[in-house]
Design a protein around this motif. Structure first.
Motif, mmCIF file in Angstrom:
data_model
loop_
_atom_site.group_PDB
_atom_site.id
_atom_site.type_symbol
_atom_site.label_atom_id
_atom_site.label_comp_id
_atom_site.label_asym_id
_atom_site.label_seq_id
_atom_site.Cartn_x
_atom_site.Cartn_y
_atom_site.Cartn_z
ATOM 1 N N HIS A 67 -37.809 17.535 137.300
ATOM 2 C CA HIS A 67 -39.413 17.591 136.566
ATOM 3 C C HIS A 67 -39.704 17.487 134.949
ATOM 4 O O HIS A 67 -38.954 18.165 134.592
ATOM 5 N N GLN A 68 -40.705 17.091 134.484
ATOM 6 C CA GLN A 68 -41.590 17.024 133.229
ATOM 7 C C GLN A 68 -43.025 16.983 133.487
ATOM 8 O O GLN A 68 -43.081 16.307 134.469
ATOM 9 N N PHE A 69 -43.627 18.091 133.186
ATOM 10 C CA PHE A 69 -44.765 18.672 132.993
ATOM 11 C C PHE A 69 -45.110 17.831 131.976
ATOM 12 O O PHE A 69 -44.879 17.411 131.366
ATOM 13 N N PRO A 70 -46.923 17.712 132.069
ATOM 14 C CA PRO A 70 -47.651 16.931 130.425
ATOM 15 C C PRO A 70 -47.738 17.840 129.586
ATOM 16 O O PRO A 70 -47.797 16.970 128.625
ATOM 17 N N ASN A 71 -46.804 18.761 129.484
ATOM 18 C CA ASN A 71 -46.465 19.257 127.884
ATOM 19 C C ASN A 71 -44.965 19.127 127.812
ATOM 20 O O ASN A 71 -45.042 19.400 126.631
ATOM 21 N N TYR A 72 -44.710 18.214 128.749
ATOM 22 C CA TYR A 72 -43.540 17.686 128.112
ATOM 23 C C TYR A 72 -41.727 18.732 128.929
ATOM 24 O O TYR A 72 -40.925 17.860 128.254
ATOM 25 N N SER A 73 -42.200 20.017 128.659
ATOM 26 C CA SER A 73 -41.032 20.559 129.212
ATOM 27 C C SER A 73 -41.115 20.447 130.056
ATOM 28 O O SER A 73 -41.412 19.880 130.776
ATOM 29 N N SER A 74 -39.718 20.594 130.917
ATOM 30 C CA SER A 74 -38.449 19.755 131.903
ATOM 31 C C SER A 74 -37.724 21.449 132.805
ATOM 32 O O SER A 74 -38.040 22.232 132.117
ATOM 33 N N GLU A 75 -37.597 20.824 133.942
ATOM 34 C CA GLU A 75 -36.993 21.317 134.717
ATOM 35 C C GLU A 75 -35.948 20.897 135.611
ATOM 36 O O GLU A 75 -35.467 19.727 135.474
ATOM 37 N N LEU A 76 -34.747 21.308 135.857
ATOM 38 C CA LEU A 76 -33.461 20.562 136.051
ATOM 39 C C LEU A 76 -33.720 21.818 137.901
ATOM 40 O O LEU A 76 -33.227 23.239 137.373
ATOM 41 N N ASN A 77 -33.382 21.282 138.459
ATOM 42 C CA ASN A 77 -33.298 22.116 139.562
ATOM 43 C C ASN A 77 -31.754 21.564 140.090
ATOM 44 O O ASN A 77 -31.410 20.372 140.644
ATOM 45 N N VAL A 78 -31.043 22.741 141.246
ATOM 46 C CA VAL A 78 -30.002 22.610 141.852
ATOM 47 C C VAL A 78 -29.317 22.587 143.200
ATOM 48 O O VAL A 78 -29.648 24.022 143.079
ATOM 49 N N ASN A 79 -29.457 21.829 143.746
ATOM 50 C CA ASN A 79 -29.979 22.702 145.977
ATOM 51 C C ASN A 79 -28.660 22.156 145.441
ATOM 52 O O ASN A 79 -27.320 22.347 145.371
ATOM 53 N N ALA A 80 -28.282 23.521 146.814
ATOM 54 C CA ALA A 80 -26.648 23.577 148.367
ATOM 55 C C ALA A 80 -25.708 23.816 147.226
ATOM 56 O O ALA A 80 -24.444 22.722 146.925
ATOM 57 N N LEU A 81 -25.690 24.489 145.809
ATOM 58 C CA LEU A 81 -24.593 25.253 144.874
ATOM 59 C C LEU A 81 -22.851 24.669 145.525
ATOM 60 O O LEU A 81 -23.332 25.572 146.290
ATOM 61 N N LEU A 82 -22.429 23.765 144.757
ATOM 62 C CA LEU A 82 -21.165 23.845 145.077
ATOM 63 C C LEU A 82 -20.505 24.814 143.283
ATOM 64 O O LEU A 82 -20.911 25.036 142.616
ATOM 65 N N LEU A 83 -19.005 25.540 144.106
ATOM 66 C CA LEU A 83 -18.327 25.934 142.979
ATOM 67 C C LEU A 83 -18.273 24.866 141.677
ATOM 68 O O LEU A 83 -18.832 26.088 140.537
ATOM 69 N N GLY A 84 -17.713 24.413 141.833
ATOM 70 C CA GLY A 84 -18.346 22.615 140.655
ATOM 71 C C GLY A 84 -19.232 22.533 139.910
ATOM 72 O O GLY A 84 -19.103 21.458 139.060
ATOM 73 N N ASP A 85 -20.254 22.999 140.361
ATOM 74 C CA ASP A 85 -21.298 22.995 139.495
ATOM 75 C C ASP A 85 -21.458 23.989 138.623
ATOM 76 O O ASP A 85 -22.594 24.290 138.073
ATOM 77 N N SER A 86 -20.753 24.796 138.566
ATOM 78 C CA SER A 86 -20.235 26.614 137.063
ATOM 79 C C SER A 86 -19.799 25.332 135.953
ATOM 80 O O SER A 86 -19.380 25.041 135.679
ATOM 81 N N ALA A 87 -20.909 24.939 134.821
ATOM 82 C CA ALA A 87 -20.235 24.618 134.017
ATOM 83 C C ALA A 87 -22.226 25.498 132.725
ATOM 84 O O ALA A 87 -23.326 26.173 133.380
#
Lengths: 112, 118
Positions: A67-87
């Motif tokens: 998501h990007q907000f009106p002030n240009y900041s952003s979020e990254l969401n990751v659901n149902a985390l897997l071991l392979g998402d480690s990074a």
């Protein structure tokens, strides 16, 4: 100028949980991109946001959303985390879609 | 799709000497940029040098210069007078523009670990 700031710096989550990473772009930048960097590898493009819309997406499953907000900041969401998402998750901002990208110091995500 | 290949996983050099890091890429696009980024242990990715593909002249930034061979799709980085602070992971990256599929996104190579010895 604070540059690109990311929070948190480190994070430990359990498999199956959900996580939200945050990014504040450099002042004057309106484009934010997210990258995933596995240990010892080059960063892989996740997606890019401009004008609060996802403009491009790499080969990542729908569990990865943003998501990007009106002030240009952003979020990254990751659901149902897997071991392979480690990074290391890197955020980069730029003043336009193809201008020089400035990177934050990243969020180190460990999934156990 | 674009690919970027760095064939040297690790390099080492003595302080004050010169070292060259190699990079090759593959693309069907005609409008693009090439970059070298440095990532020290602090993790922050720092831009070292940028080359526009339409420019024949090789880019130079102080001790850093590139050898851009467009026909061969080769883009090497030369570091002169190496310093201890140059120790880092170096990534070659590609970015298309003018509306191609790689527009706005960076495609990175696997990286080369450079160690500068005193």
């Amino acid at each position: 100028d604070a540059g690109v700031t990311q929070s948190p710096t480190h994070l430990i989550k359990t498999r199956g949980q959900q996580v939200t990473l945050r990014c504040s772009p450099k002042s004057g930048h309106d484009t934010v991109s997210w990258y995933q960097q596995a240990l010892g590898q080059g960063p892989q493009f996740i997606f890019q946001y401009y004008e609060e819309e996802e403009r491009q997406r790499g080969n990542f499953p729908d569990r990865f959303s943003g998501h990007q907000f009106p002030n240009y900041s952003s979020e990254l969401n990751v659901n149902a985390l897997l071991l392979g998402d480690s990074a290391l998750y890197l955020c980069a901002s730029s003043p336009a879609l193809i201008e020089e990208a400035f990177f934050g110091q990243g969020t180190r995500l460990t999934v156990v | 799709a674009q690919t970027v290949t760095q064939s040297q996983p690790e390099m080492s050099v003595q302080e004050a000497e010169t070292v060259t890091l190699s990079c090759t890429y593959d693309t069907s696009e005609s409008n693009y940029y090439l970059f070298w980024y440095k990532q020290p242990p602090s993790r922050q990715m720092i831009l070292v040098i940028r080359q526009e593909a339409y420019k024949q002249q090789n880019a130079t930034e102080n001790r850093f210069s590139v050898n851009f061979q467009k026909a061969a799709k080769s883009f090497s980085l030369k570091i002169s007078d190496s310093q201890l602070g140059d120790t880092a992971m170096y990534f070659c990256a590609f970015q298309g523009y003018a509306g191609g599929t790689s527009y706005g996104k960076l495609t990175f190579g696997q990286g080369t670990i450079l160690t500068v010895h005193p």
